[in-house]
Design a protein around this motif. Structure first.
Motif, short mmCIF file in Angstrom:
data_model
loop_
_atom_site.label_atom_id
_atom_site.label_comp_id
_atom_site.label_asym_id
_atom_site.label_seq_id
_atom_site.Cartn_x
_atom_site.Cartn_y
_atom_site.Cartn_z
N ASP A 64 64.09 3.51 5.03
CA ASP A 64 63.48 2.21 5.33
C ASP A 64 62.75 1.78 4.07
N ARG A 65 62.11 2.99 3.33
CA ARG A 65 61.20 2.65 2.28
C ARG A 65 62.06 2.06 1.16
N LEU A 66 63.51 2.24 1.21
CA LEU A 66 64.10 2.10 -0.05
C LEU A 66 64.40 0.39 -0.24
N PRO A 67 64.63 -0.26 -1.15
CA PRO A 67 65.06 -1.77 -1.36
C PRO A 67 66.35 -1.79 -0.63
N LYS A 68 66.42 -2.72 0.12
CA LYS A 68 67.87 -3.09 0.90
C LYS A 68 68.78 -3.73 -0.25
N ARG A 69 68.09 -4.44 -1.17
CA ARG A 69 69.09 -5.16 -1.94
C ARG A 69 68.44 -5.29 -3.33
N SER A 70 69.17 -5.69 -4.32
CA SER A 70 68.76 -5.89 -5.79
C SER A 70 67.49 -7.15 -5.71
N VAL A 71 66.36 -6.82 -6.23
CA VAL A 71 65.37 -7.82 -6.21
C VAL A 71 65.58 -8.93 -7.43
N ASP A 72 65.63 -10.08 -7.02
CA ASP A 72 65.93 -11.26 -8.13
C ASP A 72 64.63 -12.24 -7.85
N LEU A 73 63.70 -12.06 -8.44
CA LEU A 73 62.32 -12.76 -8.40
C LEU A 73 62.59 -14.34 -8.39
N LEU A 74 63.57 -15.06 -8.87
CA LEU A 74 64.00 -16.35 -9.02
C LEU A 74 64.64 -16.70 -7.43
N GLU A 75 65.72 -15.88 -7.12
CA GLU A 75 66.19 -16.05 -5.84
C GLU A 75 65.22 -16.15 -4.59
N LEU A 76 64.11 -15.20 -4.79
CA LEU A 76 63.11 -15.17 -3.53
C LEU A 76 62.07 -15.94 -3.77
N GLY A 77 62.01 -16.87 -4.83
CA GLY A 77 61.09 -17.93 -5.07
C GLY A 77 59.80 -17.35 -5.25
N LEU A 78 59.69 -16.22 -5.99
CA LEU A 78 58.64 -15.36 -6.54
C LEU A 78 58.20 -15.90 -8.01
N THR A 79 59.07 -16.47 -8.77
CA THR A 79 58.57 -16.84 -10.07
C THR A 79 59.41 -18.20 -10.45
N LYS A 80 59.15 -18.56 -11.82
CA LYS A 80 59.78 -19.79 -12.20
C LYS A 80 60.94 -19.52 -13.27
N ARG A 81 61.92 -20.34 -13.37
CA ARG A 81 63.01 -20.07 -14.38
C ARG A 81 62.34 -19.63 -15.60
N LYS A 82 61.51 -20.48 -16.06
CA LYS A 82 60.98 -20.15 -17.43
C LYS A 82 60.36 -18.77 -17.59
N ASN A 83 60.01 -18.22 -16.50
CA ASN A 83 59.59 -16.73 -16.44
C ASN A 83 60.73 -15.38 -16.70
N CYS A 84 62.02 -16.12 -16.44
CA CYS A 84 63.18 -15.26 -16.24
C CYS A 84 63.79 -15.41 -17.79
N LEU A 85 64.23 -14.12 -18.26
CA LEU A 85 64.94 -14.09 -19.43
C LEU A 85 66.09 -13.02 -19.59
N ARG A 86 67.28 -13.44 -19.98
CA ARG A 86 68.32 -12.40 -20.18
C ARG A 86 68.39 -12.23 -21.58
N ILE A 87 68.33 -10.90 -22.03
CA ILE A 87 68.43 -10.40 -23.35
C ILE A 87 69.99 -9.83 -23.44
N VAL A 88 70.98 -10.23 -24.44
CA VAL A 88 71.85 -9.66 -24.13
C VAL A 88 72.17 -8.62 -25.59
#
Length: 353
Positions: free
Chosen positions: A92-116
């Motif tokens: 029960d204490r384990l996350p059920k799925r990957s946490v994506d802050l943008l999808e969850l509405g917990l942050t803004k797009r400008k606060n998300c960064l992908r580094i390749v």
């Protein structure tokens, strides 16, 4: 001289107790004590026959054995019940799925960064990423097919998300590599200071990034690419195959270049700060500038502060590594590229070709 009946009765009882101690490893317990005491207080005729003592002893053995079996069954039942509860709580204490802050509405797009991250094999890309994730250097080398990591930050009351894509498997697949380049916000190119060929590959990748971004943005000339370049393995005593002057001449003065060592940490802080600056993120995203917490603690913090727009967090900067992070599908990445291209021009054809 005669021995009374009570003395005679204690001899076999003590023998039985010793036998159980040797066979079961138990000391005189609460289970055995009342049974033996009741047997000792039982009235026995004087001068008992050996057969009577044997029957009494056997009765004690059966009684004790029955009670011990009952307790063992109860202990096993309790143990299984406890294990089941522990497993349930743990699950029960384990996350059920990957946490994506943008999808969850917990942050803004400008606060998300992908580094390749791009570069030749065996140049230290994986260990540089391990440094960013707050993990130790690994001496043993294992070829990386593809790694995707996600690190979540909470800085100054705001949530940030950095995705790290090590696109090692795309080295021989230009179309897949181009898609990764088009979805990247910033880039980390890594070569080894003792390997000239790895530096030549970095030069090729830099030109590829500039061309892809120019096409995506419909620019006539390649713009400055958001790239940080690492000349890794600076700790090696062997002669360098690539000198700093050659790097600046080949890549240009406007490229952020650092001589680094993933092994002893040389230059790593500057690399992480440069990546944060290029991505418009706070300097506290550097590993030395924040505290590492568990993903569960991070989720609780974000959910607890959800909706409190007027308040700024006063806690120290912290971050958590997402354990279930998985690279988005190629379909999702392609949609992201197409959405990005429509902001600037109407795409005439697929951009990954």
């Amino acid at each position: 001289m005669e021995v009374n009946a009570t003395q005679k009765m204690y001899l076999p009882v003590d023998g039985i107790l010793g036998m159980f101690n040797s066979l079961t490893g138990h000391h005189e317990s609460d289970i055995m004590r009342p049974v033996l005491q009741s047997a000792a207080l039982t009235t026995v005729p004087q001068h008992p026959k050996v057969s009577n003592i044997s029957k009494t002893s056997m009765g004690i053995i059966k009684t004790v054995k029955g009670r011990m079996k009952h307790q063992d069954k109860r202990a096993v039942s309790l143990s299984r019940s406890s294990s089941s509860v522990n497993r349930q709580v743990s699950t029960d204490r384990l996350p059920k799925r990957s946490v994506d802050l943008l999808e969850l509405g917990l942050t803004k797009r400008k606060n998300c960064l992908r580094i390749v991250v791009l570069g030749a094999p065996k140049v230290g890309k994986t260990n540089i990423l391990q440094r960013f994730l707050g993990k130790d250097f690994e001496e043993h080398y294992e070829p990386t097919s593809e790694d995707f990591h996600r690190k979540l930050f909470h800085i100054g009351g705001e949530a940030y998300q950095i995705d790290l894509l090590d696109a090692a498997s795309e080295r021989d697949f230009p179309a897949k590599r181009r898609l990764s380049i088009l979805t990247g916000d910033t880039f980390l190119l890594v070569f080894s200071l003792d390997d000239r060929e790895s530096f030549d590959e970095v030069c090729q990748r830099l030109n590829e990034i500039k061309a892809a971004k120019a096409k995506l943005l419909n620019l006539k000339h390649p713009a400055r690419a958001p790239v940080v370049i690492c000349g890794n393995k600076a700790d090696l005593a062997s002669p360098r195959a690539v000198r700093r002057s050659e790097v600046m001449e080949a890549l240009g003065e406007d490229v952020a270049f650092f001589e680094t060592s993933a092994k002893d940490g040389t230059g790593m802080e500057g690399v992480f700060r440069a990546l944060a600056t290029l991505g418009g993120l706070p300097d506290e995203t550097s590993p030395s500038r924040h505290q590492t917490i568990s993903i569960l603690s991070y989720q609780s913090m974000c959910i607890g502060q959800r909706g409190r727009r007027g308040s700024r967090g006063l806690g120290a900067p912290c971050a958590a590594v997402e354990p279930l992070a998985r690279r988005p599908s190629f379909t999702s990445d392609l949609r992201l590229v197409l959405r990005s291209s429509t902001k600037h021009n109407k795409p005439e054809r697929c951009h990954i070709q």
